[in-house]
Scaffold this active site. Structure first.
Site, PDB file in Angstrom:
ATOM      1  N   PHE A 154       0.863  -1.186   0.000  1.00 16.66           N
ATOM      2  CA  PHE A 154       0.000   0.000   0.000  1.00 16.66           C
ATOM      3  C   PHE A 154       0.894   1.228   0.000  1.00 16.66           C
ATOM      4  O   PHE A 154       1.724   1.392   0.892  1.00 16.66           O
ATOM      5  CB  PHE A 154      -0.941   0.024   1.207  1.00 16.66           C
ATOM      6  N   ASP A 213       9.233   2.697   1.785  1.00 19.97           N
ATOM      7  CA  ASP A 213       8.051   3.444   2.237  1.00 19.97           C
ATOM      8  C   ASP A 213       7.849   3.137   3.720  1.00 19.97           C
ATOM      9  O   ASP A 213       7.369   2.068   4.085  1.00 19.97           O
ATOM     10  CB  ASP A 213       6.839   3.006   1.395  1.00 19.97           C
ATOM     11  N   LYS A 228       2.877   9.072   8.866  1.00 25.42           N
ATOM     12  CA  LYS A 228       1.830   8.890   9.874  1.00 25.42           C
ATOM     13  C   LYS A 228       2.180   9.446  11.258  1.00 25.42           C
ATOM     14  O   LYS A 228       1.513  10.347  11.755  1.00 25.42           O
ATOM     15  CB  LYS A 228       1.420   7.419   9.959  1.00 25.42           C
TER      16      LYS A 228
HETATM   17  C1  LIG Z   1      -0.984   5.129   5.146  1.00 28.82           C
HETATM   18  C2  LIG Z   1       0.060   4.756   4.163  1.00 28.82           C
HETATM   19  C3  LIG Z   1       0.285   5.494   2.978  1.00 28.82           C
HETATM   20  C4  LIG Z   1      -0.613   6.640   2.572  1.00 28.82           C
HETATM   21  O1  LIG Z   1      -0.566   7.710   3.438  1.00 28.82           O
HETATM   22  P1  LIG Z   1      -1.690   8.869   3.325  1.00 28.82           P
HETATM   23  O2  LIG Z   1      -1.269   9.869   4.344  1.00 28.82           O
HETATM   24  O3  LIG Z   1      -3.007   8.242   3.595  1.00 28.82           O
HETATM   25  O4  LIG Z   1      -1.594   9.409   1.937  1.00 28.82           O
HETATM   26  C5  LIG Z   1       1.337   5.126   2.171  1.00 28.82           C
HETATM   27  N1  LIG Z   1       2.136   4.093   2.478  1.00 28.82           N
HETATM   28  C6  LIG Z   1       1.959   3.361   3.593  1.00 28.82           C
HETATM   29  C7  LIG Z   1       2.902   2.241   3.893  1.00 28.82           C
HETATM   30  C8  LIG Z   1       0.912   3.650   4.465  1.00 28.82           C
HETATM   31  O5  LIG Z   1       0.700   2.891   5.551  1.00 28.82           O
END
Ligand SMILES: *Cc1c(COP(=O)(O)O)cnc(C)c1O
Length: 395
Positions: free
Chosen positions: A137, A222, A251
């Protein structure tokens, strides 16, 4: 009161979240969230791994109140004191040389992808392809949804961004077979969060680092979810003994105020030259104040160490108390996935909410437990006792 809000939401809010959990918190302190009617809940979800220092941390409240009363925003047309200080702090704390701030995880990943492509563009090399993993994701913009290895997030939005391909996690053979002349970057979460807390194998992560070194490919990790102490290290890639060329985080970074970061090694960071990339909101005085203060709290209260220690204890306690119901209990630090043998994940999560404990669920079998990094061993003991009782009595 909640019913009125539900009606307004139905009538006026785009239906992207469907039936939500029927709670509406109006206050929070530490790991406690207070529902509109005064009921208190213990937060083991942290608003999707965001509220790292808990709710209303006094130092964060104070710093933000002071910042709000002075200045919110000027744009990056001008120098921003907190922005430069935060860039310094993150670079000095980690193995990276340069930072760029945005507002969301998707935006940081989008920027990281642009940076990798720009690196080769500058050299006149025709490399643009980005390899990512199935079940990953990376966000919900068109390009980060393209990068995301889950059909449901992108099928309706075709045509997608060209130049992406996906392989299975931990499939080193597939990695070697898809890497080619056009490969610009490989982007992974070292622990896949959204799809159910799935750590990559050390062999696979090493293989990515190695092939990136051999073939001049940019390695992007990421850490939007795993970063800033969540897994018991500042970045989760540290568990693997490697360093990526670019890392993204978001986050937990602002303790609840939206801010994300791209951190990169100089050789690739310098590919961005004036005018190549930008943002209106990213790195403004407010969000960078939030991140500076959050990092300060994390250091002073040794929350990365707490995450490692309490996380390891948590996993052990879960294994001995509810191991019989589970096919797997995995993760690192305070990022824990509990996979049940039966499809009871959603029901268990509802029962926990009835007992005033909040967790996340993924699909029908998995609980995602990502509490604030301030939780203690006794918070864990209470939680595990309640969860074990629910499983014994109701399942
Ligand atoms: C939550 C998340 C995203 C997206 O972040 P947003 O602030 O919702 O755009 C991207 N990569 C990972 C691994 C995530 O957990």
């Amino acid at each position: 009161m909640l019913n009125k809000i539900i009606d307004l939401d139905k009538q006026y809010y785009m239906n992207t979240f469907g039936e939500r959990i029927k709670l509406m918190f109006t206050e929070g302190h530490g790991i406690e969230l207070i529902n509109w009617n005064g009921e208190k809940y213990k937060d083991f979800f942290a608003g999707i791994a965001v509220s790292a220092v808990g709710h209303s941390h006094p130092n964060l409240v104070k710093a933000l109140q002071e910042q709000v009363s002075k200045l919110l925003h000027t744009s990056s047309v001008y120098y921003v004191e907190n922005q430069a200080l935060l860039a310094q702090k993150l670079c000095e704390k980690t193995a990276f040389d340069k930072a760029f701030f945005a507002s969301t995880g998707a935006e940081a990943n989008e920027g990281a992808i642009k940076l990798a492509r720009k690196y080769f563009y500058n050299q006149g090399i025709d490399k643009y392809e980005i390899i990512t993993l199935n079940n990953s994701f990376h966000g919900r913009t068109i390009t980060t949804a393209t990068a995301t290895g889950q059909e449901k997030y992108k099928a309706p939005y075709a045509p997608l961004t060209p130049g992406f391909c996906h392989i299975d996690a931990n499939d080193t053979k597939a990695l070697h077979s898809v890497v080619g002349d056009k490969t610009a970057a490989i982007m992974v979460e070292v622990i896949q969060g959204e799809s159910g807390v799935r750590p990559l194998s050390p062999e696979f992560v090493s293989a990515i680092r190695q092939i990136c070194d051999e073939k001049d490919i940019i390695f992007i990790v990421d850490e939007v979810q795993t970063g800033i102490g969540r897994t018991g290290k500042f970045f989760a890639f540290e568990h693997y003994g490697i360093e990526p060329d670019i890392v993204t985080c978001a986050k937990a970074l602002g303790g609840g105020v939206p801010i994300s970061a791209i951190l990169a090694k100089d050789f690739v960071a310098s590919a961005f030259t004036p005018g190549d990339h930008g943002t209106t909101f990213g790195g403004n005085p407010l969000s960078t104040c939030a991140a500076l203060t959050t990092l300060d709290i994390i250091e002073k209260e040794r929350l990365v160490e707490n995450s490692a220690k309490v996380g390891a204890y948590f996993k052990d306690e879960l294994k001995s108390a509810i191991g019989d119901w589970c096919s797997d209990i995995r993760g690192k630090g305070l990022m824990i996935g509990v996979e049940f043998k039966e499809e009871i994940g959603k029901q268990v999560s509802s029962k926990l909410a009835e007992c005033k404990y909040l967790v996340g669920s993924v699909g029908d079998k998995i609980l995602r437990i990502v509490p604030p990094l301030i939780i203690t061993v006794s918070d864990v003991d209470e939680f595990v006792r309640v969860l074990a009782r629910i499983l014994k009595e109701d399942f």
